[in-house]
Design a protein around this motif. Structure first.
Motif, PDB file in Angstrom:
ATOM      1  N   VAL A  59      40.399  40.910  23.377  1.00  0.00           N
ATOM      2  CA  VAL A  59      40.824  40.798  24.774  1.00  0.00           C
ATOM      3  C   VAL A  59      41.006  39.326  25.152  1.00  0.00           C
ATOM      4  CG1 VAL A  59      40.053  41.120  27.167  1.00  0.00           C
ATOM      5  CG2 VAL A  59      39.820  42.988  25.518  1.00  0.00           C
ATOM      6  N   LEU A  60      40.045  38.493  24.786  1.00  0.00           N
ATOM      7  CA  LEU A  60      40.138  37.061  25.080  1.00  0.00           C
ATOM      8  C   LEU A  60      41.357  36.442  24.391  1.00  0.00           C
ATOM      9  CD1 LEU A  60      38.873  34.432  26.230  1.00  0.00           C
ATOM     10  CD2 LEU A  60      37.531  34.276  24.127  1.00  0.00           C
ATOM     11  N   TYR A  61      41.594  36.831  23.153  1.00  0.00           N
ATOM     12  CA  TYR A  61      42.716  36.279  22.389  1.00  0.00           C
ATOM     13  C   TYR A  61      44.049  36.627  23.040  1.00  0.00           C
ATOM     14  CZ  TYR A  61      45.843  35.437  18.420  1.00  0.00           C
ATOM     15  OH  TYR A  61      46.866  34.994  17.608  1.00  0.00           O
ATOM     16  N   ARG A  62      44.180  37.838  23.544  1.00  0.00           N
ATOM     17  CA  ARG A  62      45.451  38.270  24.115  1.00  0.00           C
ATOM     18  C   ARG A  62      45.624  37.862  25.582  1.00  0.00           C
ATOM     19  NH1 ARG A  62      48.845  38.470  20.138  1.00  0.00           N
ATOM     20  NH2 ARG A  62      48.858  40.388  18.890  1.00  0.00           N
ATOM     21  N   THR A  63      44.532  37.866  26.346  1.00  0.00           N
ATOM     22  CA  THR A  63      44.660  37.612  27.789  1.00  0.00           C
ATOM     23  C   THR A  63      44.225  36.215  28.194  1.00  0.00           C
ATOM     24  OG1 THR A  63      42.412  38.379  28.354  1.00  0.00           O
ATOM     25  CG2 THR A  63      44.160  40.052  28.191  1.00  0.00           C
ATOM     26  N   GLY A  64      43.425  35.560  27.372  1.00  0.00           N
ATOM     27  CA  GLY A  64      42.930  34.234  27.710  1.00  0.00           C
ATOM     28  C   GLY A  64      41.679  34.244  28.556  1.00  0.00           C
ATOM     29  N   THR A  65      41.112  35.419  28.810  1.00  0.00           N
ATOM     30  CA  THR A  65      39.884  35.497  29.607  1.00  0.00           C
ATOM     31  C   THR A  65      39.037  36.670  29.154  1.00  0.00           C
ATOM     32  OG1 THR A  65      38.977  35.647  31.859  1.00  0.00           O
ATOM     33  CG2 THR A  65      40.943  36.935  31.390  1.00  0.00           C
ATOM     34  N   ALA A  66      37.731  36.550  29.378  1.00  0.00           N
ATOM     35  CA  ALA A  66      36.808  37.663  29.141  1.00  0.00           C
ATOM     36  C   ALA A  66      36.010  37.958  30.402  1.00  0.00           C
ATOM     37  CB  ALA A  66      35.860  37.336  27.980  1.00  0.00           C
ATOM     38  N   ASN A  67      36.489  37.483  31.545  1.00  0.00           N
ATOM     39  CA  ASN A  67      35.801  37.710  32.808  1.00  0.00           C
ATOM     40  C   ASN A  67      36.157  39.091  33.363  1.00  0.00           C
ATOM     41  OD1 ASN A  67      34.589  35.195  32.769  1.00  0.00           O
ATOM     42  ND2 ASN A  67      36.234  34.229  33.936  1.00  0.00           N
ATOM     43  N   GLY A  68      35.139  39.862  33.688  1.00  0.00           N
ATOM     44  CA  GLY A  68      35.373  41.192  34.220  1.00  0.00           C
ATOM     45  C   GLY A  68      36.170  41.184  35.507  1.00  0.00           C
ATOM     46  N   SER A  69      36.027  40.130  36.311  1.00  0.00           N
ATOM     47  CA  SER A  69      36.736  40.051  37.592  1.00  0.00           C
ATOM     48  C   SER A  69      38.234  39.874  37.414  1.00  0.00           C
ATOM     49  CB  SER A  69      36.183  38.875  38.408  1.00  0.00           C
ATOM     50  OG  SER A  69      36.334  37.654  37.697  1.00  0.00           O
ATOM     51  N   GLU A  70      38.671  39.470  36.223  1.00  0.00           N
ATOM     52  CA  GLU A  70      40.085  39.215  35.986  1.00  0.00           C
ATOM     53  C   GLU A  70      40.729  40.276  35.094  1.00  0.00           C
ATOM     54  OE1 GLU A  70      40.354  35.261  34.413  1.00  0.00           O
ATOM     55  OE2 GLU A  70      38.923  34.474  35.869  1.00  0.00           O
ATOM     56  N   LEU A  71      39.938  41.233  34.626  1.00  0.00           N
ATOM     57  CA  LEU A  71      40.453  42.227  33.688  1.00  0.00           C
ATOM     58  C   LEU A  71      40.527  43.608  34.345  1.00  0.00           C
ATOM     59  CD1 LEU A  71      38.438  41.103  30.526  1.00  0.00           C
ATOM     60  CD2 LEU A  71      40.872  40.693  30.989  1.00  0.00           C
ATOM     61  N   GLY A  72      40.924  44.588  33.551  1.00  0.00           N
ATOM     62  CA  GLY A  72      41.048  45.958  34.031  1.00  0.00           C
ATOM     63  C   GLY A  72      42.416  46.519  33.689  1.00  0.00           C
ATOM     64  N   GLY A  73      42.450  47.794  33.334  1.00  0.00           N
ATOM     65  CA  GLY A  73      43.718  48.446  33.024  1.00  0.00           C
ATOM     66  C   GLY A  73      44.276  48.126  31.659  1.00  0.00           C
ATOM     67  N   LEU A  74      43.499  47.472  30.804  1.00  0.00           N
ATOM     68  CA  LEU A  74      44.018  47.066  29.498  1.00  0.00           C
ATOM     69  C   LEU A  74      44.170  48.233  28.531  1.00  0.00           C
ATOM     70  CD1 LEU A  74      42.204  43.670  28.809  1.00  0.00           C
ATOM     71  CD2 LEU A  74      44.600  44.043  29.365  1.00  0.00           C
ATOM     72  N   PHE A 119      34.318  49.636  30.825  1.00  0.00           N
ATOM     73  CA  PHE A 119      34.834  49.995  32.145  1.00  0.00           C
ATOM     74  C   PHE A 119      35.581  48.833  32.782  1.00  0.00           C
ATOM     75  CE2 PHE A 119      34.267  50.346  36.796  1.00  0.00           C
ATOM     76  CZ  PHE A 119      34.942  51.536  37.013  1.00  0.00           C
ATOM     77  N   PHE A 120      34.938  47.663  32.858  1.00  0.00           N
ATOM     78  CA  PHE A 120      35.567  46.543  33.554  1.00  0.00           C
ATOM     79  C   PHE A 120      36.659  45.874  32.726  1.00  0.00           C
ATOM     80  CE2 PHE A 120      31.592  46.778  36.041  1.00  0.00           C
ATOM     81  CZ  PHE A 120      32.151  46.847  37.302  1.00  0.00           C
ATOM     82  N   ALA A 121      36.597  45.977  31.396  1.00  0.00           N
ATOM     83  CA  ALA A 121      37.643  45.368  30.570  1.00  0.00           C
ATOM     84  C   ALA A 121      38.895  46.225  30.506  1.00  0.00           C
ATOM     85  CB  ALA A 121      37.108  45.117  29.161  1.00  0.00           C
ATOM     86  N   PHE A 122      38.716  47.535  30.364  1.00  0.00           N
ATOM     87  CA  PHE A 122      39.862  48.389  30.052  1.00  0.00           C
ATOM     88  C   PHE A 122      40.232  49.374  31.161  1.00  0.00           C
ATOM     89  CE2 PHE A 122      37.874  47.213  26.002  1.00  0.00           C
ATOM     90  CZ  PHE A 122      38.953  46.597  25.384  1.00  0.00           C
ATOM     91  N   PHE A 123      39.328  49.608  32.106  1.00  0.00           N
ATOM     92  CA  PHE A 123      39.598  50.590  33.145  1.00  0.00           C
ATOM     93  C   PHE A 123      39.431  49.914  34.518  1.00  0.00           C
ATOM     94  CE2 PHE A 123      38.059  52.785  29.340  1.00  0.00           C
ATOM     95  CZ  PHE A 123      39.140  53.604  29.081  1.00  0.00           C
ATOM     96  N   ALA A 124      38.493  50.390  35.328  1.00  0.00           N
ATOM     97  CA  ALA A 124      38.265  49.818  36.660  1.00  0.00           C
ATOM     98  C   ALA A 124      39.606  49.686  37.392  1.00  0.00           C
ATOM     99  CB  ALA A 124      37.538  48.473  36.543  1.00  0.00           C
TER     100      ALA A 124
END
Length: 550
Positions: free
Chosen positions: A330-345, A411-416
């Motif tokens: 996730v970090l490699y593709r998006t540049g972040t691993a912060n839950g506040s910036e992820l979701g729906g992946l 949940f917070f990385a891929f859904f939420a």
């Protein structure tokens, strides 16, 4: 003679040739073959009485070093360390970074060398090699934060080595022995508050505790691991702390202070993990929590408990690596691993999502996943010994793990909420590494005898009994309901950009602040002294000139 070669040499010396191979495909095949050859060599190592295969004398025979000792405890760690080295190297192939390749293989080889060391001096040498090699996996990220975290990490790791060396010296002066074996207290011996008998054994115990991330000695882990590269964090999660667990199991089984130390380790990281925003740092806190189970098993010290520690170290390396792999992708593709910036992946990284869920189910100890068949050994051992409070703490911690790693991470990385981020799926080498690791998590969970048969002590234990399964499912159900309730009522801490204060604040912020304050005050005092001295000197010279001048 070949049978006497430590498996570590294959990885350590093989790593030195990696930069000389310029063709990337040949280089990749060569690197992957190193842990495979080491594993095969391990399978064919002969078993002898005492397990000693290679000893050398130094300083005219004054000291004897045991460079290769093989027994069932060292073998189970040797097996999983080779598997982890292979998977981590496979996961790192996309980076095309020789620094990571060389340091990762030397780091893994050093950990393997320490596992098969039979004396404390050899252990110390490999102990320091792991510290030096591993820090380059942090610095390889090439950011200011990574450099600072790496320096702090190196200071702690070297300090652990210095303490270990001092403990070895004191231990040798007290006993005349350098054997890397049982260093705890025998029954009836007078002990200190840690349950140990000598200064040397206490220093060694603390040195091992620093690398095992004991409470108040733990923050180097959460500070450094999330700052490493994607592959670097996978390497780091497998070796340093599990080497410390092995060392404690070898030297201090049955030391009762480890029970309350381990129980504390299972509890306190839960609260930090719940409020942490960086999902790789959440996993670092979760790693601390899982180490606590292993430490409790060592403290209980029965065959069942020690088997549980070895089994949990084995399974933990697999599922924790899988979780760090998924967050690294996730970090490699998006540049972040912060839950506040992820979701729906899950929409653009479906395979990574599935692999992450398998890792989450494993760490949560769902039946049919490997975390269940190892964690239940330690919990059962606590129950068999009548340690009711410890048993209850471990059950509570199990619910907490599901809360922050089993649910929060996927949940917070891929859904939420849908962050709107659309990226490519992880590179093929990452997917293959995650796929193999996920398969191992499931296979060892469904067929626990694969793991149980290589544990140090024979046992007749069935994890899939009705009470075990129902108890664990109840824990998971109530934890899931608690998460849903807190989410629906908006009581769950939101994923926000934030800084979580832990005890590392003392050496990251407070002590540097004190030093800076003292420096400023000292400079002001010195300027005042110079000013007043200058005025006094000027006044004195003026009076001299007035009195004696022409």
């Amino acid at each position: 003679m070949i049978a006497k070669i430590p498996p570590a040499f294959i990885l350590i010396f093989g790593a030195l040739l990696v930069p000389l191979i310029r063709n990337r495909r040949i280089q990749a095949i060569y690197m992957l073959m190193l842990p495979v050859l080491g594993f095969v060599h391990l399978l064919y190592l002969p078993h002898t009485d005492g397990g000693i295969l290679w000893q050398v004398s130094i300083f005219g025979g004054s000291y004897t070093l045991t460079l290769l000792r093989v027994d069932k405890l060292s073998l189970v760690f040797g097996y999983i360390f080779h598997i982890a080295a292979f998977l981590s190297t496979l996961y790192a192939l996309h980076s095309k970074d020789d620094t990571q390749y060389v340091s990762g293989l030397i780091y893994a080889g050093s950990a393997i060398g320490a596992v098969f060391a039979g004396d404390l001096i050899t252990l110390f040498v490999y102990w320091e090699f792991t510290a030096i090699a591993s820090v380059f996996l942090i610095w390889a990220r090439r950011t200011k934060r990574a450099y600072s975290a790496g320096m702090r990490y190196l200071v702690i790791q070297i300090a652990s080595g210095v303490l270990l060396l001092g403990g070895i010296i004191f231990h040798y002066r007290a006993t005349g022995s350098l054997e890397f074996g049982f260093l705890g207290a025998a029954k009836g011996q007078a002990t200190n508050f840690l349950g140990l008998t000598t200064v040397g054994s206490t220093m060694i115990f603390i040195a091992f505790g620093m690398k095992a991330a004991f409470p108040l000695l733990h923050n180097w882990l959460q500070d450094a691991y999330p700052e490493a590269t994607e592959a670097g964090t996978v390497f780091l999660s497998a070796f340093t702390t599990k080497l410390a667990i092995y060392a404690l199991a070898r030297s201090f089984p049955g030391t009762e202070s480890l029970i309350w130390i381990g129980a504390t380790m299972t509890i306190f990281p839960i609260f930090y993990a719940v409020i942490e925003n960086d999902l790789r740092r959440v996993l670092a806190y979760s790693l601390n929590n899982q180490l606590g189970y292993m430490v409790v098993g060592i403290g209980i010290g029965t065959h069942l408990a020690l088997n549980g520690t070895a089994a949990h170290a084995f399974t933990h390396i697999l599922y924790k690596s899988l979780l760090f792999m998924s967050m690294g992708a996730v970090l490699y593709r998006t540049g972040t691993a912060n839950g506040s910036e992820l979701g729906g992946l899950y929409k653009s990284m479906p395979y990574t999502t599935v692999f992450c869920i398998i890792g989450a189910a494993s760490i949560s100890a769902f039946p049919l996943f490997n975390g269940f068949i190892s964690k239940s050994l330690i919990i059962s051992a606590a129950g068999h010994q009548g340690l009711v409070v410890t048993w209850m703490i471990l059950l509570f911690a199990s619910a907490g793990v599901f809360h922050h790693s089993g649910i929060k991470i996927p949940f917070f990385a891929f859904f939420a909420h849908d962050s709107g981020i659309r990226v490519k799926e992880a590179p093929l080498n990452m997917l293959f590494a995650m796929g193999i690791t996920a398969l191992l998590c499931v296979v060892t969970g469904v067929f626990p005898s694969i793991l149980y048969n290589i544990l140090p002590y024979s046992m007749d234990y069935q994890p899939y009994t009705f009470p075990h399964v129902i108890t664990q499912l109840q824990i998971l159900l109530w934890s899931a309901l608690a998460f849903v309730f807190l989410q629906k009522t908006k009581l769950y801490p939101p994923e926000l950009r934030s800084t979580v204060l832990d005890t590392d604040w003392i050496y990251r912020k407070f002590l540097p602040g004190v030093v800076q304050f003292v420096h400023v005050i000292g400079a002001l005092i010195w300027d005042a002294i110079l000013f007043l001295g200058g005025r006094l000197l000027a006044g004195f010279l003026g009076r001299v000139e007035k009195q004696y001048g022409s």
